[in-house]
Design a protein around this motif. Structure first.
Motif, PDB file in Angstrom:
ATOM      1  N   GLU A 297     -23.174 -26.811  16.841  1.00 33.58           N
ATOM      2  CA  GLU A 297     -24.039 -28.111  16.661  1.00 33.58           C
ATOM      3  C   GLU A 297     -22.597 -29.258  17.421  1.00 33.58           C
ATOM      4  O   GLU A 297     -22.143 -29.019  17.712  1.00 33.58           O
ATOM      5  CB  GLU A 297     -23.751 -28.465  15.086  1.00 33.58           C
ATOM      6  CG  GLU A 297     -24.084 -29.388  15.557  1.00 33.58           C
ATOM      7  CD  GLU A 297     -23.937 -30.262  13.479  1.00 33.58           C
ATOM      8  OE1 GLU A 297     -24.012 -31.075  13.383  1.00 33.58           O
ATOM      9  OE2 GLU A 297     -23.473 -29.154  12.871  1.00 33.58           O
ATOM     10  N   LEU A 298     -23.874 -30.058  18.360  1.00 33.54           N
ATOM     11  CA  LEU A 298     -23.533 -31.264  19.019  1.00 33.54           C
ATOM     12  C   LEU A 298     -23.699 -32.082  17.449  1.00 33.54           C
ATOM     13  O   LEU A 298     -24.700 -32.675  17.125  1.00 33.54           O
ATOM     14  CB  LEU A 298     -24.232 -31.713  19.990  1.00 33.54           C
ATOM     15  CG  LEU A 298     -24.012 -33.266  20.560  1.00 33.54           C
ATOM     16  CD1 LEU A 298     -22.899 -32.984  20.627  1.00 33.54           C
ATOM     17  CD2 LEU A 298     -24.894 -32.659  21.776  1.00 33.54           C
ATOM     18  N   ARG A 299     -22.494 -32.821  17.044  1.00 34.24           N
ATOM     19  CA  ARG A 299     -22.226 -33.830  16.350  1.00 34.24           C
ATOM     20  C   ARG A 299     -22.561 -35.123  16.342  1.00 34.24           C
ATOM     21  O   ARG A 299     -21.748 -35.488  17.291  1.00 34.24           O
ATOM     22  CB  ARG A 299     -21.660 -33.243  15.082  1.00 34.24           C
ATOM     23  CG  ARG A 299     -22.258 -34.400  13.890  1.00 34.24           C
ATOM     24  CD  ARG A 299     -21.310 -33.995  12.872  1.00 34.24           C
ATOM     25  NE  ARG A 299     -21.604 -32.722  12.237  1.00 34.24           N
ATOM     26  CZ  ARG A 299     -21.140 -32.351  11.113  1.00 34.24           C
ATOM     27  NH1 ARG A 299     -20.674 -32.570  10.380  1.00 34.24           N
ATOM     28  NH2 ARG A 299     -22.629 -30.835  10.293  1.00 34.24           N
ATOM     29  N   ILE A 300     -23.310 -36.691  16.241  1.00 32.77           N
ATOM     30  CA  ILE A 300     -23.309 -37.805  16.150  1.00 32.77           C
ATOM     31  C   ILE A 300     -23.293 -38.227  15.405  1.00 32.77           C
ATOM     32  O   ILE A 300     -24.158 -38.118  14.128  1.00 32.77           O
ATOM     33  CB  ILE A 300     -24.303 -37.713  17.616  1.00 32.77           C
ATOM     34  CG1 ILE A 300     -25.619 -36.601  18.021  1.00 32.77           C
ATOM     35  CG2 ILE A 300     -24.369 -39.531  18.043  1.00 32.77           C
ATOM     36  CD1 ILE A 300     -23.869 -36.354  19.243  1.00 32.77           C
ATOM     37  N   ILE A 301     -22.137 -38.954  15.112  1.00 32.60           N
ATOM     38  CA  ILE A 301     -20.764 -39.867  13.349  1.00 32.60           C
ATOM     39  C   ILE A 301     -21.275 -40.947  14.335  1.00 32.60           C
ATOM     40  O   ILE A 301     -20.517 -41.512  14.653  1.00 32.60           O
ATOM     41  CB  ILE A 301     -20.408 -39.443  13.212  1.00 32.60           C
ATOM     42  CG1 ILE A 301     -20.065 -37.619  13.240  1.00 32.60           C
ATOM     43  CG2 ILE A 301     -19.723 -40.072  11.864  1.00 32.60           C
ATOM     44  CD1 ILE A 301     -18.947 -37.122  12.838  1.00 32.60           C
ATOM     45  N   LYS A 302     -22.705 -42.011  13.285  1.00 31.80           N
ATOM     46  CA  LYS A 302     -22.474 -43.257  13.429  1.00 31.80           C
ATOM     47  C   LYS A 302     -21.344 -44.180  12.253  1.00 31.80           C
ATOM     48  O   LYS A 302     -21.973 -44.198  11.074  1.00 31.80           O
ATOM     49  CB  LYS A 302     -23.695 -44.170  13.302  1.00 31.80           C
ATOM     50  CG  LYS A 302     -24.015 -45.616  13.480  1.00 31.80           C
ATOM     51  CD  LYS A 302     -25.265 -45.544  13.135  1.00 31.80           C
ATOM     52  CE  LYS A 302     -25.918 -46.707  12.954  1.00 31.80           C
ATOM     53  NZ  LYS A 302     -27.229 -47.465  12.770  1.00 31.80           N
ATOM     54  N   ILE A 303     -20.501 -44.677  12.912  1.00 33.80           N
ATOM     55  CA  ILE A 303     -20.469 -45.703  11.807  1.00 33.80           C
ATOM     56  C   ILE A 303     -20.129 -47.013  11.574  1.00 33.80           C
ATOM     57  O   ILE A 303     -19.712 -47.442  13.420  1.00 33.80           O
ATOM     58  CB  ILE A 303     -17.988 -45.364  12.417  1.00 33.80           C
ATOM     59  CG1 ILE A 303     -18.017 -43.445  11.908  1.00 33.80           C
ATOM     60  CG2 ILE A 303     -16.728 -45.327  11.556  1.00 33.80           C
ATOM     61  CD1 ILE A 303     -16.803 -43.209  13.109  1.00 33.80           C
ATOM     62  N   LYS A 304     -20.446 -47.634  10.764  1.00 35.09           N
ATOM     63  CA  LYS A 304     -20.732 -48.896  10.746  1.00 35.09           C
ATOM     64  C   LYS A 304     -19.508 -49.821  10.771  1.00 35.09           C
ATOM     65  O   LYS A 304     -18.632 -49.102  10.672  1.00 35.09           O
ATOM     66  CB  LYS A 304     -21.226 -48.928   9.365  1.00 35.09           C
ATOM     67  CG  LYS A 304     -23.528 -48.331   9.811  1.00 35.09           C
ATOM     68  CD  LYS A 304     -23.867 -48.786   8.635  1.00 35.09           C
ATOM     69  CE  LYS A 304     -25.522 -49.462   9.097  1.00 35.09           C
ATOM     70  NZ  LYS A 304     -26.385 -49.132   7.886  1.00 35.09           N
ATOM     71  N   LYS A 305     -19.589 -50.970  11.463  1.00 37.69           N
ATOM     72  CA  LYS A 305     -18.473 -51.881  11.660  1.00 37.69           C
ATOM     73  C   LYS A 305     -18.499 -52.425  10.458  1.00 37.69           C
ATOM     74  O   LYS A 305     -19.380 -53.678  10.333  1.00 37.69           O
ATOM     75  CB  LYS A 305     -17.813 -52.226  13.125  1.00 37.69           C
ATOM     76  CG  LYS A 305     -17.516 -53.133  13.393  1.00 37.69           C
ATOM     77  CD  LYS A 305     -17.332 -53.948  14.831  1.00 37.69           C
ATOM     78  CE  LYS A 305     -15.816 -54.517  15.321  1.00 37.69           C
ATOM     79  NZ  LYS A 305     -16.204 -55.061  16.100  1.00 37.69           N
TER      80      LYS A 305
END
Length: 888
Positions: free
Chosen positions: A880-888
């Motif tokens: 898996e290539l995992r993209i994680i969006k972390i809200k500021k």
């Protein structure tokens, strides 16, 4: 019998640079675009596919902003099809971040102009990576159009599915006969005449028959209308009408790649699924040894990738969370210039164009380095004050894991003696490598006019830091003292050693003893030198070769040890032929000097190996070889986001000449980041920070050879032993490239890493740590020339920064760090992680900045919030290539 259908796709293939300069291409493209715009306005052009790239459009609009609104109208209406790439990439030695940013920048331009093509179009790239489905799918791309890399041994039709190890899939449409096989004959009105031939002098009729044979849509094939650097073809509908009336066998119809891919999905029969890379040499040349052409430039590009990926982007992200704005412009400029230098034929061009690529790559390196140093400087001058009279030394960890960094630091002080304290006020043990007394006062010719109060000391040291928690920084205090306690390197005459390894020279050469595995390898490292009759595209062995080896058994060796690091320096020379004529007669009339440094850091499992080879000879290849003791049927090589298993001795080597393949299916392969020999007793991995090519050689393919450099003198030779037929490049021209003889000191940086078993995540993580350079800044006013950007006066931040800061850690991750960036689309951070293994593994835990923040698994194009992972990261799927969006 029903008529055959030719799906005509109007296009050009546009090289940004080749044997011509970037300026040549820009001028020609400008006039081509002006002509195309007139053609659209006059109704003589229906649609046009712009080679899957946006870089030529970007350049055109920079010079011709007056045409932007009309081009935007063409793009929005689907008449002019652009993207999703910025430029056509090298598919094997462009890193994961290079591929991602190539797509990101292409999509950014296409989105700005109105419509993004979702056809991943790489018509002239020399083979294709196993990881492309997983990368492209993250951008919402499901269709992939190619030319090179497919062969009969894959048992595929023209159309098939390509699947990565995570299950991601692409529909692949192959232009097996080329992307312009009938274009000129079509334009000239001779398509059905005997003289209708393609650029390889193969009849168009036979190429159409080849396509029909492998088509998964019965009696249908693609007929591309365009070729290298071609302008638009005016009045295609009239020409189609002419051919449809001229004969009854084939119906020509104008279409687009999107329409054709949809047609294949609906009508294609027996589409197979391919679960590997595409690297066959049967129908097209893929230039399997192109990866060592101008190895110096490729090493520069590797360093740019590493600094941007593992240092600058994480540093910018961390400091953005402290209020220092993430600079998208600098990042975009760096990546845009770099990916345009990493084309499918990067650095295998004429001397003039290679010099341009080298210069542009150095500009990227300078931009990335300057940005990194500026930010570290800004932190150092903005720190909260402490009560001591000290020079702050700020050290940065840009990886999201706990680390103790053993680094080399340059310290400047007024006095020769100093001590270093950590954040708790404890003394740090360090080793002095050398110390030089310098003057930062006004230089004068008369010694009596020199201001001796301006003298200072520049001291190179090595020390091991306390533990960092993920992406963070710590401030150490450099304090001047009358007397200091520090370590010095001491000479030793027997070996270097740390907890893991002992390395020494004996009467047969270099010995590596892995104490943990109880493994001793004799003649562990040696140099191989041989002839090279090839050109800028390919190595080719000469008819009369002389292969020489140096096991370094007679080389001069110097051992230096310290508490933190031990160094073995090897100096030697080889007598070699000066050119192919001398090699043929076995006359060794040149000296090739080399120096190699082997370093063992305390508690490290990585053996660092660097050096240089001073070359004065021509037409030869130099490789450094790491010896194994067992048979290797496969190599295990790192890809952008995983690894690929390749045969060390392909069966096709036995039949390629008889079957008239375009190129030898050589077991020479690209080295992106690491490659491993794997057997029952142990695994040895080679990491690279320079060289980009490997091959398993020796008895039973026991040894890993890494090409340090190739020396050759031309772009395009005909009838090579490994590549029969016309020259590559222009079929009627050979360009002299004397600078490609590499007559200079050729540098390299490699490393060895031993394990019991093959653990792809463990190996990749060790590589990533090796790939990072030391990141630190000492606040000092003695010398502004160490980092030239320090010359510029800089205001500290209005609000002081803490003397230590922890941004983010990914705890207990059984996977690898891709990078972290600030989002283009929102006030969020985008973290890229990946699982190298083919089975599930721990996704880890986000700690630090993420606490109390929202986090989502997302994609790369719209950043859709797919899965909420604010509380816990789920297990990673295999590959898996995992993209994680972390809200500021």
């Amino acid at each position: 019998m029903s008529k055959k259908i030719a799906h005509c796709i109007h296009h050009t293939h546009w090289d940004l640079i080749w044997y011509f300069t970037v300026q040549d291409a820009a001028v020609q493209f400008s006039y081509n675009m002006k002509e195309m715009i007139r053609g659209f306005k006059d109704g003589k052009i229906v649609n046009f596919f712009m080679d899957g790239q946006t870089a030529p459009i970007d350049e055109y609009l920079y010079m011709h902003p007056e045409d932007e609104l009309y081009i935007e109208e063409l793009v929005r209406s689907g008449k002019l099809i652009i993207g999703p790439f910025n430029s056509q990439l090298d598919c094997f030695i462009s890193s994961g971040e290079s591929v991602v940013n190539n797509l990101r920048l292409g999509i950014k331009t296409a989105r700005k102009l109105g419509t993004i093509s979702k056809i991943a179009y790489l018509p002239d790239s020399f083979g294709h990576s196993y990881d492309f489905p997983k990368i492209f799918n993250k951008f919402g791309i499901k269709d992939f159009v190619i030319t090179r890399g497919v062969g009969d041994s894959y048992e595929l039709g023209n159309e098939f599915y390509m699947e990565s190890n995570d299950g991601s899939k692409l529909l692949v449409c192959t232009m097996l006969s080329g992307y312009g096989y009938g274009c000129y004959a079509f334009k000239e009105g001779i398509l059905f005449e005997e003289e209708a031939k393609d650029y390889n002098k193969i009849s168009v009729k036979s190429l159409i028959e080849r396509l029909l044979k492998f088509s998964t849509v019965q009696n249908e094939f693609v007929f591309p209308l365009g070729f290298d650097q071609n302008p638009a073809i005016l009045d295609i509908p009239k020409k189609i009408e002419f051919y449809n009336k001229k004969q009854d066998d084939i119906v020509f119809k104008l279409t687009t790649w999107e329409e054709f891919c949809n047609h294949v999905r609906a009508e294609g029969k027996n589409l197979q699924t391919h679960k590997s890379e595409l690297f066959s040499t049967q129908y097209h040349r893929v230039h399997k040894s192109i990866f060592s052409a101008r190895s110096d430039i490729k090493g520069l590009q590797d360093r740019c990738e590493r600094i941007l990926t593992y240092e600058l982007q994480p540093l910018m992200s961390m400091l953005d969370s402290l209020g220092i704005e993430y600079d998208h412009g600098i990042i975009d400029k760096a990546w845009e210039n770099l990916v345009k230098c990493q084309t499918h034929s990067s650095a295998n061009l004429t001397d003039e164009t290679n010099n341009y690529i080298e210069r542009e790559t150095k500009n990227v390196l300078n931009l990335a380095t300057s940005a990194k140093i500026y930010l570290m400087k800004l932190v150092s001058i903005s720190l909260e004050k402490d009560n001591s009279e000290s020079y702050p030394l700020v050290v940065f960890n840009t990886l999201p894991e706990k680390r103790r960094i053993i680094g080399s630091f340059k310290i400047l002080t007024k006095t020769p003696n100093f001590k270093i304290l950590d954040e708790n006020g404890d003394n740090i043990s360090f080793t002095v490598v050398k110390s030089i007394k310098k003057n930062c006062g006004v230089l004068r010719k008369d010694a009596e006019l020199i201001d001796y109060s301006k003298f200072y000391y520049e001291t190179d040291i090595v020390f091991k830091t306390c533990e960092f928690n993920g992406i963070s920084y710590k401030t150490f205090s450099v304090i001047e003292v009358d007397e200091a306690s520090f370590n010095l390197f001491t000479q030793y005459d027997r070996f270097i050693e740390n907890n893991r390894y002992k390395i020494y020279q004996n009467q047969d050469g270099i010995v590596i003893h892995d104490k943990k595995l109880d493994l001793k390898i004799e003649k562990a490292i040696y140099i191989e030198e041989s002839g090279d009759e090839g050109d800028s595209f390919d190595y080719s062995y000469p008819d009369h070769d002389l292969i020489l080896h140096d096991y370094m058994d007679n080389s001069d060796v110097d051992y230096r040890i310290s508490k933190e690091i031990s160094i073995m320096k090897i100096k030697g020379k080889m007598l070699i032929p000066s050119d192919l004529s001398k090699r043929k007669t076995k006359i060794c009339d040149d000296e090739m000097l080399y120096s190699i440094q082997i370093s063992l850091k305390k508690d490290s499992d990585v053996i660092e190996i660097s050096g240089e080879v001073d070359n004065k000879s021509e037409q030869h290849r130099v490789r450094i070889v790491f010896r194994g003791t067992s048979k290797n049927e496969y190599s295990y090589a790192g890809t952008q986001y995983g690894y690929i298993k390749r045969k060390t001795n392909p069966e096709e080597l036995k039949i390629w000449r008889e079957e008239k393949w375009f190129e030898e299916p050589s077991p020479t392969f690209p080295l992106l980041n690491h490659v491993s020999m794997v057997n029952e007793d142990y695994t040895v991995s080679v990491f690279t920070r320079s060289s980009k090519e490997y091959e398993f050689i020796g008895n039973n393919f026991s040894d890993i050879s890494i090409t340090l450099f190739r020396s050759y003198g031309a772009l395009g030779y005909p009838d090579l032993n490994r590549r029969p037929g016309r020259p590559s490049g222009l079929d009627y021209m050979v360009f002299s490239t004397p600078e490609c003889q590499m007559k200079k000191k050729n540098k390299f940086e490699l490393a060895l890493y031993f394990n019991k078993k093959y653990d792809a995540n463990k190996i990749t993580n060790a590589y990533v740590e090796y790939a990072c350079e030391d990141s630190y800044y000492q606040k000092q006013d003695f010398d502004k020339s160490i980092n030239p950007i320090s010359y510029f006066p800089t205001n500290p931040l209005s609000k002081p920064l803490p003397r230590s800061y922890e941004f983010m850690e990914v705890k207990d991750l059984d996977g690898s760090f891709g990078t972290i960036v600030k989002s283009d689309l929102s006030e969020s951070y985008i973290l890229r992680l990946y699982n190298n293994k083919n089975h599930p593994s721990s996704g880890g835990e986000l700690i630090g900045y993420n606490n109390g923040k929202e986090a989502y698994i997302t994609d790369m194009i719209d950043e859709l919030e797919i899965v909420d992972v604010s509380n816990k990261l789920p297990e990673m799927n295999g590959g898996e290539l995992r993209i994680i969006k972390i809200k500021k």
